[in-house]
Design a protein around this motif. Structure first.
Motif, short mmCIF file in Angstrom:
data_model
loop_
_atom_site.label_atom_id
_atom_site.label_comp_id
_atom_site.label_asym_id
_atom_site.label_seq_id
_atom_site.Cartn_x
_atom_site.Cartn_y
_atom_site.Cartn_z
N ASP A 61 -21.15 51.10 13.81
CA ASP A 61 -22.08 50.74 14.90
C ASP A 61 -22.27 51.83 15.94
O ASP A 61 -23.27 51.84 16.64
CB ASP A 61 -21.67 49.44 15.62
N HIS A 128 -29.58 48.16 12.43
CA HIS A 128 -28.59 47.14 12.09
C HIS A 128 -29.25 45.87 11.54
O HIS A 128 -29.05 44.76 12.05
CB HIS A 128 -27.71 46.79 13.29
N PRO A 164 -25.13 47.55 6.97
CA PRO A 164 -24.94 46.61 8.08
C PRO A 164 -24.46 45.26 7.58
O PRO A 164 -24.94 44.76 6.56
CB PRO A 164 -26.34 46.53 8.70
#
Length: 226
Positions: A61, A128, A164
């Motif tokens: 992330d 994401h 993701p």
């Protein structure tokens, strides 16, 4: 597989480990003769029949706390890592986690700083998304464009991709291969496990020595092509 390194008092998605816990976990590895490295370094060592003393460390992330909290601890323990970032959300936050606290993401400057400190930078897509639900055009953009943007940002080739949510299927693997990545990380891809869907072990705040020992033992299994 790590994510955020910060205060974890409110952590509904279990994505945060405290700096104190990470320090102890890295120390646990080092006391056992193991050293954390980026995934590309690990795979290169394995290809030469080496690397039995190496453990791939990944941080998903691209949280800003990687630079402030994780990076100094990695240096302290002589470890490397791969940082998977989202070039479509530079300087933003984790808007995909609606019930969790807002966590700032690294800016372009922060990513360049991590790269300059020896951290391998990989792509986590642009924004994401669950790529298994993306149409073909969006899938290509998330996979291909994120790689190009990170190359422009860091000046280095981007070898690794991270799916993701850990979600992956054959179509997504094919898109990652066509985009030119040499490896990709998933979570637990079952029959897809290969160099473009590497399984990883989630590590969190509750993982003390006995849990780490158990996870290390249970997840030692061969992966096709590695």
């Amino acid at each position: 597989m790590y994510h955020s390194v910060d205060d974890c008092s409110h952590d509904p998605y279990r994505v945060t480990v405290s700096p104190r816990r990470l320090d102890r976990q890295l120390g646990w590895l080092r006391r056992r003769g193991l050293r954390g490295v980026g995934v590309r370094e690990l795979l290169a060592a394995r290809a030469q029949g080496k690397g039995q003393d190496l453990v791939g460390l990944t941080f998903d992330d691209g949280y800003a706390d990687f630079v402030t909290h994780a990076l100094p601890l990695l240096h302290r323990h002589g470890c490397g890592a791969t940082l998977f970032v989202l070039p479509g959300r530079l300087g933003g936050d984790n808007a995909w986690d609606p019930s969790g606290p807002r966590k700032p993401l690294l800016s372009a400057e922060g990513i360049r700083h991590a790269a300059a400190e020896g951290v391998e930078i990989g792509s986590h897509g642009l924004t994401h998304l669950d790529l298994t639900r993306a149409d073909d055009a969006l899938l290509r953009a998330e996979v291909r464009d994120s790689r190009a943007l990170l190359h422009d940002l860091t000046g280095a080739h981007v070898h690794g991709f991270c799916y993701p949510y850990g979600k992956v299927d054959r179509r997504v693997v094919d898109a990652v291969r066509e985009a030119g990545y040499s490896y990709a990380c998933a979570t637990d891809p079952d029959d897809l496990a290969c160099s473009l869907a590497l399984p990883r072990v989630h590590v969190g705040e509750q993982d003390r020595a006995w849990r780490l020992r158990l996870k290390l033992r249970l997840r030692r299994r061969p992966v096709e092509g590695v």
